[in-house]
Write an enzyme that holds these catalytic residues in place. Structure first.
Site, PDB file in Angstrom:
ATOM      1  CE  LYS A 226      -4.415  -1.741   1.291  1.00 46.36           C
ATOM      2  NZ  LYS A 226      -5.611  -1.541   2.247  1.00 46.36           N
ATOM      3  NE  ARG A 260      -7.508  -8.016   0.045  1.00 47.30           N
ATOM      4  CZ  ARG A 260      -7.512  -7.100  -0.878  1.00 47.30           C
ATOM      5  NH1 ARG A 260      -6.609  -6.041  -1.028  1.00 47.30           N
ATOM      6  NH2 ARG A 260      -8.147  -7.217  -1.999  1.00 47.30           N
TER       7      ARG A 260
END
Length: 291
Positions: A226, A260
């Site tokens: 991210k 994740r």
């Protein structure tokens, strides 16, 4: 809030007291955040899912619509067409649990009919049909914190206490879901790193991750590659693995029980090593200084 750590999801058993589940990411989108359309076509997407399962993924999360408002519009009918055949094929060939990343109850219903076992709702129940659908079908429901309407920008988000506000949001969404008939044993919570947050917000979320794990349901750490990692380390998307694994292990130590991952093989190794350090897993073998 207390919820049973052991649960059946799809055709697999999960024990969130003693194991951390790895959720692989597969996107059937032309303009996805990370893979830039490499798994848009059906067969590459299925191949990626099966490879992830072979590498140790417990869950495969399929998305047909990017979270970013800057990506192209995808109609509900197109989203169903993108995720339905994929789910049918993956569940035919593997027992890996399949999650559908959607904010639309119609898409979630089609995904469950195709074999999905998890609704990953990154909108935090924006669609009022999501929770009743989970109650009706028994699907696992991931409740995620995000403040903007789906696929809308929230410019310069502000929080007085980002963690406190997310905790309050998730408590309210858990109450809303259970009022609709969803069992606590069906729920997972996700504080939504980077979703309507800046890098300083997300770092604070990770720093205080234990506050989310005290809510009761297993907590998802959705951190892989991210922007907060890129901004913290000054690294482009393709060079964020070290930062991803460091942050993932940090959150596991603070109670995360689903993580994740884009690079499933490396994530599985990091997860298993962290489990061993926490006393949750025995080494694969013992030989050093024993022979």
């Amino acid at each position: 809030m207390i919820t049973a750590p052991r649960r059946r999801i799809g055709r697999r058993d999960f024990d969130f007291d003693n194991r951390v589940a790895v959720m692989a990411i597969v996107n059937r989108t032309k303009d996805s955040f990370y893979d830039a359309g490499r798994t848009f076509e059906l067969q590459p997407a299925v191949d990626a899912a099966l490879a992830a399962a072979a590498a140790g993924a417990d869950i495969v999360d399929i998305g047909g619509v990017p979270f970013s408002p800057d990506a192209r519009e995808v109609s509900e009918a197109e989203e169903i067409e993108l995720i339905g055949p994929f789910i049918e094929e993956v569940t035919r060939l593997s027992d890996v649990a399949v999650s559908v990343d959607t904010f639309r109850s119609g898409v979630a219903r089609a995904a469950i009919a195709a074999g999905a076992a998890i609704i990953n709702d990154t909108s935090g129940l924006h669609d009022p049909g999501i929770a009743p659908l989970a109650a009706e079908t028994g699907a696992t429901l991931i409740l995620t914190h995000s403040r903007a309407e789906p696929r809308k920008h929230l410019r310069r988000p502000h929080y007085s206490d980002v963690v406190g506000e997310i905790v309050a949001f998730l408590v309210e969404r858990v109450e809303r879901a259970t009022a609709a008939g969803v069992g606590m044993e069906q729920l997972v919570v996700d504080p939504g790193p980077d979703l309507n947050k800046n890098t300083l917000h997300t770092l604070e979320i990770c720093r205080r991750f234990a506050e989310f794990t005290r809510l009761g349901p297993p907590t998802l750490a959705a951190l892989s590659n991210k922007d907060f990692i890129g901004e913290t380390l000054d690294r482009p998307k393709g060079e964020r693995l070290a930062g991803t694994l460091a942050t993932t292990t940090w959150c596991i130590e603070r109670g995360a029980r689903v993580v994740r991952a884009h690079d499933v093989a490396r994530a599985v190794e990091a997860v298993r090593m962290t489990e061993a350090l926490l006393g949750l897993r025995e080494p694969a073998y013992l030989r050093h200084n024993l022979d």
